[in-house]
Design a protein around this motif. Sequence first.
Motif, PDB file in Angstrom:
ATOM      1  N   ALA A  50       0.832  -1.201   0.000  1.00  6.07           N
ATOM      2  CA  ALA A  50       0.000   0.000   0.000  1.00  6.07           C
ATOM      3  C   ALA A  50       0.874   1.262   0.000  1.00  6.07           C
ATOM      4  CB  ALA A  50      -0.930  -0.004   1.206  1.00  6.07           C
ATOM      5  N   LEU A  51       1.905   1.274   0.825  1.00  4.24           N
ATOM      6  CA  LEU A  51       2.797   2.438   0.865  1.00  4.24           C
ATOM      7  C   LEU A  51       3.481   2.661  -0.480  1.00  4.24           C
ATOM      8  CD1 LEU A  51       4.612   2.270   4.327  1.00  4.24           C
ATOM      9  CD2 LEU A  51       2.616   3.637   3.670  1.00  4.24           C
ATOM     10  N   ALA A  52       3.886   1.570  -1.127  1.00  2.00           N
ATOM     11  CA  ALA A  52       4.548   1.687  -2.427  1.00  2.00           C
ATOM     12  C   ALA A  52       3.629   2.307  -3.475  1.00  2.00           C
ATOM     13  CB  ALA A  52       5.027   0.311  -2.900  1.00  2.00           C
ATOM     14  N   HIS A  53       2.311   2.193  -3.243  1.00  2.00           N
ATOM     15  CA  HIS A  53       1.331   2.785  -4.147  1.00  2.00           C
ATOM     16  C   HIS A  53       0.754   4.084  -3.567  1.00  2.00           C
ATOM     17  CE1 HIS A  53       1.579  -1.301  -5.803  1.00  2.00           C
ATOM     18  NE2 HIS A  53       1.100  -0.788  -6.908  1.00  2.00           N
ATOM     19  N   TYR A  54       1.412   4.622  -2.557  1.00  4.14           N
ATOM     20  CA  TYR A  54       1.043   5.905  -1.941  1.00  4.14           C
ATOM     21  C   TYR A  54      -0.388   5.898  -1.412  1.00  4.14           C
ATOM     22  CZ  TYR A  54       5.347   7.068  -4.235  1.00  4.14           C
ATOM     23  OH  TYR A  54       6.641   7.044  -4.646  1.00  4.14           O
ATOM     24  N   VAL A  55      -0.754   4.791  -0.793  1.00  4.07           N
ATOM     25  CA  VAL A  55      -2.046   4.676  -0.133  1.00  4.07           C
ATOM     26  C   VAL A  55      -1.861   5.045   1.341  1.00  4.07           C
ATOM     27  CG1 VAL A  55      -3.890   3.102   0.572  1.00  4.07           C
ATOM     28  CG2 VAL A  55      -2.851   2.890  -1.707  1.00  4.07           C
ATOM     29  N   PRO A  56      -2.538   6.063   1.841  1.00  2.00           N
ATOM     30  CA  PRO A  56      -2.411   6.414   3.265  1.00  2.00           C
ATOM     31  C   PRO A  56      -2.871   5.264   4.156  1.00  2.00           C
ATOM     32  CG  PRO A  56      -3.376   8.232   2.037  1.00  2.00           C
ATOM     33  CD  PRO A  56      -3.356   7.053   1.109  1.00  2.00           C
ATOM     34  N   VAL A  57      -2.232   5.143   5.319  1.00  2.00           N
ATOM     35  CA  VAL A  57      -2.535   4.049   6.246  1.00  2.00           C
ATOM     36  C   VAL A  57      -2.997   4.618   7.580  1.00  2.00           C
ATOM     37  CG1 VAL A  57      -1.641   2.005   7.427  1.00  2.00           C
ATOM     38  CG2 VAL A  57      -0.770   2.606   5.149  1.00  2.00           C
ATOM     39  N   ARG A  58      -4.107   4.088   8.062  1.00  2.00           N
ATOM     40  CA  ARG A  58      -4.596   4.412   9.399  1.00  2.00           C
ATOM     41  C   ARG A  58      -4.254   3.231  10.307  1.00  2.00           C
ATOM     42  NH1 ARG A  58      -8.437   8.020  11.024  1.00  2.00           N
ATOM     43  NH2 ARG A  58      -9.088   8.321   8.850  1.00  2.00           N
ATOM     44  N   TYR A  59      -3.575   3.484  11.428  1.00  2.00           N
ATOM     45  CA  TYR A  59      -3.105   2.399  12.289  1.00  2.00           C
ATOM     46  C   TYR A  59      -4.043   2.151  13.460  1.00  2.00           C
ATOM     47  CZ  TYR A  59       1.187   2.857   9.630  1.00  2.00           C
ATOM     48  OH  TYR A  59       2.106   2.896   8.610  1.00  2.00           O
ATOM     49  N   LEU A  60      -4.072   0.892  13.836  1.00  2.00           N
ATOM     50  CA  LEU A  60      -4.881   0.473  14.971  1.00  2.00           C
ATOM     51  C   LEU A  60      -3.966  -0.144  16.012  1.00  2.00           C
ATOM     52  CD1 LEU A  60      -7.760   0.131  16.084  1.00  2.00           C
ATOM     53  CD2 LEU A  60      -7.829  -2.105  14.986  1.00  2.00           C
ATOM     54  N   GLY A  61      -4.021   0.346  17.246  1.00  2.00           N
ATOM     55  CA  GLY A  61      -3.163  -0.173  18.304  1.00  2.00           C
ATOM     56  C   GLY A  61      -1.754   0.378  18.225  1.00  2.00           C
TER      57      GLY A  61
END
Length: 259
Positions: free
Chosen positions: A184-195
Amino acid sequence: MNPPDELLKASFFGPWVPVPGQPERVRHHYMSLAHWYESVKFMPAKAELRDSVLFCPSVKEARKFAKARQSDWRSDWNLVRHSVLIAGLGFLAIDRPDLGLEKMAKETLLEQLRAMKLPDRFVGACVDRFMEWAAGPTIASFGANTAPDSVVGHKISKTVANKPSWTLLSLCNGKAAWRLHDWALAHYVPVRYLGRPLSRFSAEMVAELVHACDQLVVFEVKGGRRADAVIKLARAQKKPLTLELYDAEDLAARSLTQD
């Protein structure tokens, strides 16, 4: 947020990224969106220059540092710069909900970004796509950390094929699906983290994962029952759910390649 450069005074945490040669990951802190934008010019080949940008004391210094080393920029910068700025806006919006970026008027956001001294047409196109991202779905997975990479990659690619803008909801502890996360990061997709990295995986965390996502993709070995509870929970909450079953032989093959 009235001053025209107030947005560029907002710091935020970016993604969890690998540390070369170490099992741990690190989450960089960016002094501003401009620091994010200028630092990515040196990734992935010049991590030391990226880190130097992060320590620049101001937006002006970060821009000056990067410009002086233009020969070290990634060769595809002109192709990815739109995606880089949009992803940075996404991470900023996720980490700093107090800014209200996702509901900010386009004209206000354009004015806030003008201090980056980027072409107006470029910034305008990025803001339009950022607003598309803000309206897009948050997608989570369950079981992707143990499923074969080929199965996960094929299913996720198919799931998001008609979704130009989306957010990945990811754990960041020992149960995180890091291969999916890094894709996902390689495709510049923002990530929302849990925990957090040391968070214990629990039924409560699974419940939070299901509650926080708009769509869930579940991976389960044929005949397996590990995903039964999460499937039941997702259906009870009427979450769009995709179940991808794979053969035990595929799982054995994955274990052999890892060994």
